[in-house]
Design an enzyme around this catalytic site. Sequence first.
Site: not given
Ligand code: URA
Length: 242
Positions: A110
């Site tokens: 993310d």
């Molecule tokens: N899980 C998440 O919620 N976000 C990420 O960036 C990676 C794994």
Amino acid sequence: MSETSVRLDFFVAHAAGVTRKQAKALIRAGRVALLDGTGQPRAGKANTAVAAADRVLLDGQPLALPGHRYLMIHKPAGVVCATRDGTLPTVMDLLPGAERENLRIVGRLDRDTTGLLLLTSDGDWSHRLTAPRQRCAKRYRVTTAEPLSDSQARQLADGVVLKDNPRPTRPAGVQRLDSGGLLLSLEEGRYHQVKRMLAAVGNRVVALHREAVGAIELDPALAPGEWRQLSAAEVASVGADA
Ligand code: URA
């Protein structure tokens, strides 16, 4: 252009160790020959796609691309895992231009997540890390809004049901840290999985950092935004297809 083919100017630049500008000049000067799989000359311009069976010659000498590329980046917060974005900086912006071409992101993070991000030109290698049946473990350092309770830790370890899928998440490794956070090891990569798992047990992620993918650990010498090539041992740690 297919995912595995590359442009002629890219091919010449990487195989001959010259810049893209120099490669274009060599092509324009007629010093680069492009032959198809039967050895017949093909018209080659800078943007011509070189197929797997084609051969490329420079001044009559065959050129070969160096092997695949494998990189790790210490992803900072605020950059998106995309090759292009209209408004936001992408992880590709962290790399010099010549390194970017033909690279794919292996397992996205993310925008606000930091830590280990792998990129490669090798589709098979990428697949071995991301295909669900390979069960490659990803380790995250998670900072939560509330200290993780015993019951929450047990639920995360056993598997929780997320809204979009009646099948519980796979058993996870959960290690609570003295700092109040936790290390969470997951063998799957569902959408926003860590954040949704913590929400499902009644907690909330306030910071998320990926420390490892399989046997590949984020290099502590890399500051956020820095990158390096993977070592041969790191590349080889991703074994052959199961
Ligand atoms: N899980 C998440 O919620 N976000 C990420 O960036 C990676 C794994």
